[in-house]
Structure formats: C-alpha cells, structure tokens
Design an enzyme around this catalytic site. Structure first.
Site, short mmCIF file in Angstrom:
data_model
loop_
_atom_site.label_atom_id
_atom_site.label_comp_id
_atom_site.label_asym_id
_atom_site.label_seq_id
_atom_site.Cartn_x
_atom_site.Cartn_y
_atom_site.Cartn_z
CG HIS A 109 -4.75 -4.18 -15.02
ND1 HIS A 109 -4.61 -5.51 -14.68
CD2 HIS A 109 -4.46 -3.45 -13.92
CE1 HIS A 109 -4.24 -5.57 -13.41
NE2 HIS A 109 -4.14 -4.35 -12.94
CD GLU B 71 -4.59 -5.61 -3.30
OE1 GLU B 71 -4.91 -4.40 -3.17
OE2 GLU B 71 -4.17 -6.08 -4.37
#
Length: 666
Positions: free
Chosen positions: A539, A429
């Site tokens: 997702h 990240e």
C-alpha cells in the site's frame, strides 16, 4: 465567478449570472434549448461538448448573490453530468483501466508504456473539464440534492491537477515504485549467493512456487526468519526510498492544487466526517487494553519457543519477524504456536487439496456461497477475464485485488495457492465483486463503497462467515475431532480470528509510522531511515490509502446514512467487536492473572531461599564471595535480586514475567 458579461450573443442569452432576475420566458428557453442537445456526444465532438458546458455554466450562481439565484439549474447540470459520466465510463477511464489491467497481469516495458499513455490521456481530459467548467461553477441554492452530491464528488481531480511535466514525473515515480515491489525477489536462506533472476524467491507466486510468504509462515528458525525479513526490505523499501521522497513532494503539490493542506486530508474527504481522526483514536483507545492482553499472551508463548535471544526478553517488544507475516499485520499463521489448547486440529490446507483439483474451484465455491445468501451468480465473463493463478515465466502483481471495469465486467487478480488463507482471501475479494455488481445500476459517479472502509468491511464479513466450523463442515472440509471439547474449540477459533483481525487494527491505523508505539513489535535488527521499511508494503509502494438494501446505494448517500442502515448507529464503535471476543478475553485474563500470581509467589520463595544461601556463603567464605561479587552493583538492578542472582546464577528472565501487563506491550 462570472462577475462581468461577455459580448458574445450566447453569453448574453444563457449566462444567467449576467441577468440576476430571470423571467419565466428565459427559463423556458434554456430548457427548450437543452431538449435538443445531445448529452452523450462523442468525446471529439468539440461543438456539442462546448454547448453542454456553456448551458451548465449559464446556471452557475455567483458567490455572494445566492438570494438572486432563483432557478434550480437541474436540467443543465443533469445534461452536463450525463455527458461527463458517459465519456468517463465508456471511453476515457475504461481505456485507462484496461491498460492498467494489462500491465498488472503481465508486467513488461511495453505494457508499462501503454498504461502511462492511457493514464495521461485520462488525466488530461479530466483536467480540461476541471479548468474549463467545474472550477468555474457554483451550484444555485435550489439545485437538486442528488445533482449537488454528484458535483461534490467530482470536484477533486487528484494528480490531474499537476502540470503535464509533473504528472509525467508522478507516473514514472509511482509505477517505478510499484514495479520494484511487484517484481522483488530474494535468494533462499540456504543459497544466499544465488542467481536472483533464475533462483530468486518472490513474496507471492504460483501454485507450486516456493515464496518468501511460505517461509515466514511455515519456518520457525529465528535466524532464517530474520534473513527473509531483512532481505525483502533490502530488495524493496531501500530501493524505493528515493522515489518515495519525490513522490511525497508531488503528493503535497496535488493536495494543495485540490485545495487541501496535505494528501491525508484529501484521502479523508471521502469519509465525510470532520471528526474522523478523533473517532479512530477513540476506537483504538477502547480496543487497546484487549490488544495489550493479546500481545502479552503471544509474547509469553513465543518466549517459551525463543527463550535465549538477547533481543527478545520478557516485558519487551516482540521481534516482528517471528509473527508469520512480513509486516506483523496478522499473527494468525503462527496459530499452532500460540493456540490455547492442544486439542486435535484439522489441517485445512490438506483438506482443500483433497476436495478440490484446482484453486479455480475456490472461486466457484465462493460463487455458490453468495448465491446461497440470495445474491446473483457471477457472469460467465468473470471466469474468462480474471487471473486466478500466476502464469509461469511471467511477472504479475500478485497482491490480491478485485476490479470493476463497469457493468458486468468484474474481475479478480490473484496468485492463489492451495492454502486455507487463500480460500478466505478468495471470499474476501468476491465480497468486493458482489458489492460492485449490487451498485452497478447506480450512476457511474456513485459506483463506489459508501466510504473507503465499507468495501473492506463487506469483504471481511464474508470471509468471517465462511471461516466458521459450521460452514466448513457443510463443505466437507471439517470433521469433529475425537474427544472434542466445544468450549476449547470456540475459544481457539476466537483466538485465531483475534490474531488476524484485532492484531491488524493498530497496524492499519498507522501502517508503519508509529509501529512501536501502537503495535508493540520492533525491527529485529537496527534500522535507519535509509532502509525505508515502509516501502516493503504494497500500500506504500502503490500509494493506496489504507485506512474502505445498503450495498446497492454505492456512494449516493453520505456514509453515515449507510452505516446507520447497516449497524443502527451513525458513528464507529468497537462495542460489537469487544462483545464478540469477550469469551477469549476472559480466558486470556485468567491465564495472565494465574501466571502473575505464580510469578510473585515464586519470586518471594526464591528470594528468601537465596538470601539464606547467600548469608551462609558470606559467613563461610567472605573473601571468595567478595572476589566474585563486587560491592558496586548495576544501579538499574534491584540490590537484593542482583545479589541473589549473582550467587545462584538464576535471573529474573527465567520466570514467566512476559505475562505481566505492561505499557511496553502497546
């Protein structure tokens, strides 16, 4: 588009589509007028905004008359794009993104309504610009290439193209699906009739909170793992199904409204590659033999642990719940069961707990890592505004994500725990965060990955670098074990990475649609379309397309240019990955060949032995044998093998045939 002239004075003066041959005087007049236009007006200054739009449209080139459009249109286009990016960055999208952050970090009804309202305002403004201006503009041939690229990138407005009513429905559906996923819980296996509100387990959670993810990674009981696999799908996918059907209808309408046949075509637009799907399929076919070998090896190791389950046999698909991940997209969490050698291993989870007192230090450590490779330290606001740990008594979207709110306002949202996997995710990240900061000086329109895959590639590259024994030794997390075997250690390192990265590729390729064909895993219990297992994945529930000095370019250049600068070639290739994993592949192939040869010799010996035994039994007690061995055999079985197995009680499944490479592994 402008085939006739308006009677308005400003239209006669400025709309060059009405006067196809423009004099130098007229060109100068337009540019002088624009010198006095404020290109960054307040979003409520309707007069100033209309002037900017009018100047921009005056330079539009009617279709079929390109040879007459001798002007460049650079000045008016630059002013319009300056206005558009200013309002986007500092007002409309900024407010919508802040509202989304507030909701994802504190999932409440109040924050949900605020996000809906901010998103609605953003979409309405975007649609107005599209209908009044962008839809009616055709760039003259001489327009600056950078300006052309900016205009190309903003021609698609997604869901904003829907009517207000349908856009509101889309919001309700998408946010509803997301909320079901983000707040989903199941009862513990040991107390399946629990009070779900007070005793239910989330998929991911706080530092000391027991989660479904922990259970799947750490437990090995076949039935317990199966329980969590099914319970999570019952709590998410099954509830999302009807919403998702409505979502699909609206996505189709969005695609058509934006000029595409379907939403997949719209998402693929940003790859700027008409051959994209063929390249992905070619890459998969290149990788497939290695994946099949890895799959067969993992299946063989798991069959040693789970030898007596009728749903898991040699040469079969692997039950998905045994692989340590809710969607079998990574098998690395079962490395201890699948490793190639039994050498001494370092418990990196415990090493992290000894070195750090808080998971927040994962982020400061990652910050140091990026500074060591020449990047700038993170702004102090990053630590003040990010959310690293799930707060107690509060619903949060725990799926790790990096956020770009413009300029130096970058944040991470994550529910980090003291696990080495999370240590890697932090670096992944933070790779996104560094990418944001590197292209922060680009125009707002160009602030993005070269294509949607670049961002993920950068994140993965950083986490791969951190995961090496050399770096871990530097951090004091890893010491060379006694009786250390460097070769065995390297091969096991490659195996763990392959169980994560190689295994992920067929999953990412198709997410769930063709799971059995590509991934070689199966649902451990019967499923139907009513279960909608795809909805158990973030997702899907979030409508996120799965299949993301170069980094500072953002999207200002075509992705093929960025790829060439990064790798030296303009097309995707698996060659480097295959070379990287070749030592592991050689070892796995050797093991496979050894076991296959052993299997063939063993089978021949067993057959001859049992044939002699059978002959003796038949000769001595023909009647008794006929009583227990009817002449009608299963036509699917080889006659000699069936005869031998029925006399001896030994079946082919006793042999390690799981290592034989078969098409069913794919």
């Amino acid at each position: 588009m402008w085939s006739s002239c308006s009677s308005l004075l400003w239209t006669v003066v400025f709309f060059r589509s009405c006067v196809l041959k423009v004099s130098a005087l007229e060109t100068t007049t337009v540019n002088e007028m624009l010198d006095h236009v404020n290109c960054t007006p307040d979003k409520d200054d309707k007069v100033a905004i209309q002037r900017i739009r009018s100047h921009f449209l005056a330079d539009s080139c009617p279709e079929g008359q390109e040879s007459f459009c001798t002007w460049t249109g650079d000045t008016s286009a630059s002013c319009y794009l300056t206005y558009l990016t200013f309002v986007s960055e500092h007002i409309v999208y900024k407010e919508a993104t802040l509202a989304s952050w507030a909701y994802n970090t504190n999932i409440t009804d109040e924050n949900l309504e605020k996000e809906k309202e901010a998103t609605k305002i953003s979409a309405a403004w975007e649609k107005e610009e599209w209908l009044t201006t962008l839809k009616n503009y055709r760039a003259p041939p001489g327009l600056d290439e950078v300006l052309k690229r900016k205009l190309w990138m903003i021609q698609v407005i997604g869901g904003a193209a829907l009517s207000e009513e349908k856009f509101n429905t889309l919001q309700n559906v998408t946010l509803g699906m997301h909320r079901i996923y983000a707040t989903g819980k199941v009862c513990p296996y040991s107390k399946q009739d629990c009070d779900i509100a007070s005793e239910g387990m989330p998929l991911e959670g706080g530092v000391d909170e027991r989660t479904i993810k922990d259970e799947l990674e750490q437990k090995t009981d076949y039935d317990e793992l199966l329980y969590y696999w099914k319970a999570w799908r019952d709590a998410t996918g099954a509830k999302i199904r009807d919403m998702y059907l409505k979502n699909l209808e609206l996505l189709k309408e969005i695609a058509l409204a934006n000029g595409f046949d379907d939403m997949g075509q719209l998402w693929r637009r940003n790859y700027e590659n008409d051959n994209f799907l063929n390249e992905i399929e070619t890459a998969w076919q290149d990788l497939k033999p290695f994946y099949q070998e890895l799959h067969a090896y993992a299946r063989h190791k798991l069959l040693e642990i789970y030898p007596n389950h009728v749903d898991f046999q040699s040469r079969s698909l692997i039950p998905a719940h045994l692989l340590g991940n809710m969607w079998a997209q990574s098998w690395a969490e079962k490395f201890e069961l699948l490793k190639l050698s039994n050498g001494e291993n370092v418990n990196l989870d415990e090493a992290l707990k000894r070195k750090y007192s808080s998971v927040v230090q994962f982020f400061t450590e990652a910050d140091k890592f990026f500074q060591d490779i020449g990047l700038e330290p993170l702004p102090k606001e990053f630590y003040e505004r990010s959310l690293f740990v799930k707060p107690p008594e509060r619903d949060v979207e725990c799926h790790a994500s990096a956020w770009d709110l413009g300029g130096s306002d970058v944040r991470v949202l994550m529910c980090a725990k003291f696990k080495f996997e999370d240590f890697n995710v932090v670096h992944h990240e933070m790779g996104h965060i560094q990418y944001y900061l590197l292209y922060a000086n680009q125009s707002y329109i160009f602030r993005g990955g070269a294509n949607p895959g670049f961002h993920e590639a950068v994140g993965d590259l950083m986490s791969l670098s951190v995961n090496t024994p050399t770096h871990l030794k530097k951090l004091g997390l890893y010491e060379t074990p006694k009786n250390f075997n460097q070769t065995a250690n390297d091969i096991n390192f490659l195996l763990k990475k392959a169980l994560d990265k190689v295994v992920f590729l067929p999953f990412a390729y198709v997410v769930d649609k063709y799971r059995e064909e590509y991934q070689g895993v199966k649902a451990p219990v019967p499923r139907s379309e009513l279960d909608f297992d795809a909805g158990s994945k973030y997702h899907i529930a979030s409508n996120d397309p799965y299949v993301r000095n170069v980094l500072s370019m953002g999207t200002s250049k075509p992705p093929q240019d960025a790829l060439e600068m990064f790798t030296g070639q303009r097309e995707m290739s698996t060659a480097a990955m295959m070379e990287y994993f070749q030592p592991l592949r050689t070892v796995i192939q050797s093991i496979s060949n050894r076991h296959t040869h052993t299997l063939h010799v063993f089978s021949l010996f067993l057959f001859l032995h049992l044939l002699l035994l059978t002959h003796a039994v038949i000769t001595k007690e023909l009647g008794a044998v006929r009583a227990v061995m009817p002449l009608t055999l299963d036509p699917r079985e080889d006659r000699s093998t069936a005869l031998a197995s029925r006399v001896s009680g030994i079946t082919a499944r006793s042999a390690p045939s799981s290592l034989v490479m078969t098409a069913s592994a794919a």
